[in-house]
Motif scaffolding. Sequence first.
Motif, PDB file in Angstrom:
ATOM      1  N   GLU A  62       1.164  -1.238   0.006  1.00 21.01           N
ATOM      2  CA  GLU A  62      -0.073  -0.118   0.364  1.00 21.01           C
ATOM      3  C   GLU A  62       0.661   1.085   0.296  1.00 21.01           C
ATOM      4  OE1 GLU A  62      -3.966  -1.736   1.887  1.00 21.01           O
ATOM      5  OE2 GLU A  62      -2.471  -0.309   3.379  1.00 21.01           O
ATOM      6  N   SER A  63       1.814   1.166   0.806  1.00 20.16           N
ATOM      7  CA  SER A  63       3.116   2.182   0.744  1.00 20.16           C
ATOM      8  C   SER A  63       3.515   2.433  -0.669  1.00 20.16           C
ATOM      9  CB  SER A  63       3.915   1.974   2.610  1.00 20.16           C
ATOM     10  OG  SER A  63       3.257   2.126   3.225  1.00 20.16           O
ATOM     11  N   ALA A  64       3.716   1.287  -1.147  1.00 20.54           N
ATOM     12  CA  ALA A  64       4.653   1.220  -2.650  1.00 20.54           C
ATOM     13  C   ALA A  64       3.268   2.412  -3.302  1.00 20.54           C
ATOM     14  CB  ALA A  64       5.048   0.427  -3.070  1.00 20.54           C
ATOM     15  N   LYS A  65       2.108   2.125  -4.022  1.00 25.66           N
ATOM     16  CA  LYS A  65       0.852   2.579  -4.693  1.00 25.66           C
ATOM     17  C   LYS A  65       0.652   4.002  -4.037  1.00 25.66           C
ATOM     18  CE  LYS A  65      -2.400   2.535  -7.741  1.00 25.66           C
ATOM     19  NZ  LYS A  65      -1.993   2.321  -8.874  1.00 25.66           N
ATOM     20  N   ILE A  66       0.898   4.271  -2.701  1.00 31.73           N
ATOM     21  CA  ILE A  66       0.374   5.189  -2.691  1.00 31.73           C
ATOM     22  C   ILE A  66       1.630   6.624  -2.997  1.00 31.73           C
ATOM     23  CG2 ILE A  66       0.114   7.360  -0.188  1.00 31.73           C
ATOM     24  CD1 ILE A  66      -0.930   4.789   0.899  1.00 31.73           C
ATOM     25  N   VAL A 276      -2.560  -3.937  -5.770  1.00 34.05           N
ATOM     26  CA  VAL A 276      -2.823  -3.136  -4.831  1.00 34.05           C
ATOM     27  C   VAL A 276      -3.722  -1.867  -5.256  1.00 34.05           C
ATOM     28  CG1 VAL A 276      -2.123  -1.692  -2.965  1.00 34.05           C
ATOM     29  CG2 VAL A 276      -1.018  -4.016  -3.491  1.00 34.05           C
ATOM     30  N   GLU A 277      -5.485  -1.327  -4.800  1.00 35.53           N
ATOM     31  CA  GLU A 277      -6.076  -0.670  -5.060  1.00 35.53           C
ATOM     32  C   GLU A 277      -6.656   0.188  -3.882  1.00 35.53           C
ATOM     33  OE1 GLU A 277      -8.316  -1.689  -8.903  1.00 35.53           O
ATOM     34  OE2 GLU A 277      -8.347  -3.380  -7.164  1.00 35.53           O
ATOM     35  N   MET A 278      -6.346   1.395  -4.021  1.00 34.08           N
ATOM     36  CA  MET A 278      -7.621   2.001  -2.953  1.00 34.08           C
ATOM     37  C   MET A 278      -7.826   3.503  -3.866  1.00 34.08           C
ATOM     38  SD  MET A 278      -3.934   2.791  -0.242  1.00 34.08           S
ATOM     39  CE  MET A 278      -2.412   2.152  -1.714  1.00 34.08           C
ATOM     40  N   SER A 279      -8.507   4.202  -3.031  1.00 37.39           N
ATOM     41  CA  SER A 279      -9.176   4.989  -3.226  1.00 37.39           C
ATOM     42  C   SER A 279      -8.611   6.168  -3.743  1.00 37.39           C
ATOM     43  CB  SER A 279     -10.550   5.625  -2.640  1.00 37.39           C
ATOM     44  OG  SER A 279     -10.319   6.458  -1.511  1.00 37.39           O
ATOM     45  N   SER A 280      -8.937   7.217  -4.543  1.00 37.59           N
ATOM     46  CA  SER A 280      -7.746   7.749  -5.063  1.00 37.59           C
ATOM     47  C   SER A 280      -7.691   9.038  -4.064  1.00 37.59           C
ATOM     48  CB  SER A 280      -7.869   8.645  -6.245  1.00 37.59           C
ATOM     49  OG  SER A 280      -9.053   9.149  -6.741  1.00 37.59           O
ATOM     50  N   ARG A 287      -1.043   9.992   1.413  1.00 40.48           N
ATOM     51  CA  ARG A 287       0.506  10.835   1.536  1.00 40.48           C
ATOM     52  C   ARG A 287       0.416  11.641   2.005  1.00 40.48           C
ATOM     53  NH1 ARG A 287      -1.283  11.329  -4.696  1.00 40.48           N
ATOM     54  NH2 ARG A 287      -1.424   9.444  -4.328  1.00 40.48           N
ATOM     55  N   ARG A 288       0.780  13.138   2.272  1.00 43.26           N
ATOM     56  CA  ARG A 288       1.069  13.461   2.832  1.00 43.26           C
ATOM     57  C   ARG A 288       1.647  13.095   3.910  1.00 43.26           C
ATOM     58  NH1 ARG A 288      -1.727  14.990   6.441  1.00 43.26           N
ATOM     59  NH2 ARG A 288      -3.127  13.487   5.728  1.00 43.26           N
ATOM     60  N   PRO A 289       1.570  12.229   4.572  1.00 44.19           N
ATOM     61  CA  PRO A 289       2.317  11.562   6.285  1.00 44.19           C
ATOM     62  C   PRO A 289       3.211  10.975   5.574  1.00 44.19           C
ATOM     63  CG  PRO A 289       0.716  10.720   6.259  1.00 44.19           C
ATOM     64  CD  PRO A 289       0.370  11.298   5.104  1.00 44.19           C
ATOM     65  N   LEU A 290       3.094  10.257   4.160  1.00 46.91           N
ATOM     66  CA  LEU A 290       4.897   9.320   3.722  1.00 46.91           C
ATOM     67  C   LEU A 290       5.527  10.167   2.823  1.00 46.91           C
ATOM     68  CD1 LEU A 290       2.348   6.286   2.182  1.00 46.91           C
ATOM     69  CD2 LEU A 290       4.597   6.370   3.919  1.00 46.91           C
TER      70      LEU A 290
END
Length: 298
Positions: A62-66, A276-280, A287-290
């Motif tokens: 998930e982190s990679a995708k984000i 790996v899918e998540m809503s935009s 993404r902000r905190p990462l």
Amino acid sequence: MIEEAIARLKERENAVILAHYYVDGAVQALADFVGDSYYLAKVASRTDKDTIVFCGVRFMGESAKILNPSRRVLLPDAFADCPMAHMANRAQIAEMRAKIPDLAVVCYINSTAELKALSDVCVTSSNAIRIVSALPNRNILFIPDENLGAFVRSKVPDKTFYFSGGYCPVHAQLLAADIDSERAAHPDAPVLAHPECRADVLARADFIGSTAEILAFAQSDGAHAYILATEPGVLYELNARCPGKKFYPVTPICADMKRITPEGVLRCLERGEYLVEMSSDRMAEARRPLERMLELAQ
Ligand code: 13P
Ligand code: SF4
């Protein structure tokens, strides 16, 4: 040979394979990049390959995708999940934000995208002290790992910490008594521990660090044998980098990490699963905190 079939498919799919140190050695051997959570997040955020195959647990994919949303991210196993990633919730965070002024919600990367989206900054075990020190806030809600959070608190004593009560079920299984009996058997072997271990285990450690930091320490240190208080998947890289040194692992395996197999990697590239899918919206919030982590960890 499975290695050749994977190499062919990797070429066909223009894919890169990332693996965490806790997956099986046979999987680490197939990977283009092997590392700790922080290193792998950086590699994922920068790759120009079309597909990232993430050999690790779900929060890593998930982190990679984000961080790199235009890439396709695949997990070799749909059920490889980190139990700790779920050990905080929206209500806890909202309650603390309402109660404590000047609160920064600091979220260990071992967390769901939902928890990240509710947080101010992410951290990994190799950058948490630096990032918490750099924050302007005096009050820190550290989620979900209380053991890592307490370790950071011991290094940043001028801040007040609050916790959600989560823990890594693998590292938390290791007790101080286990370290004591291993020490009795190998009195000259320094103890290398991951900060996800309990405080009384960490109190007995000679070195505390992320998986990458443990590897670097063992490589440069002069001892010939060590007691290893982290997931034993690290032994694959330790043995490669430290020939002639002996390691005594005392932490149990992470069954979720061990779900990743070479056959799973092959299937994942062949079939394009598990996506790996998540809503935009969720990805934008998380993404902000990462990204703040990547900036502050520089
Ligand atoms: P690091 O990769 O930061 O050492 O964390 C260990 C871990 O538990 C990953 O799941
Ligand atoms: Fe989660 Fe612990 Fe396994 Fe890491 S070792 S993935 S923190 S359960």
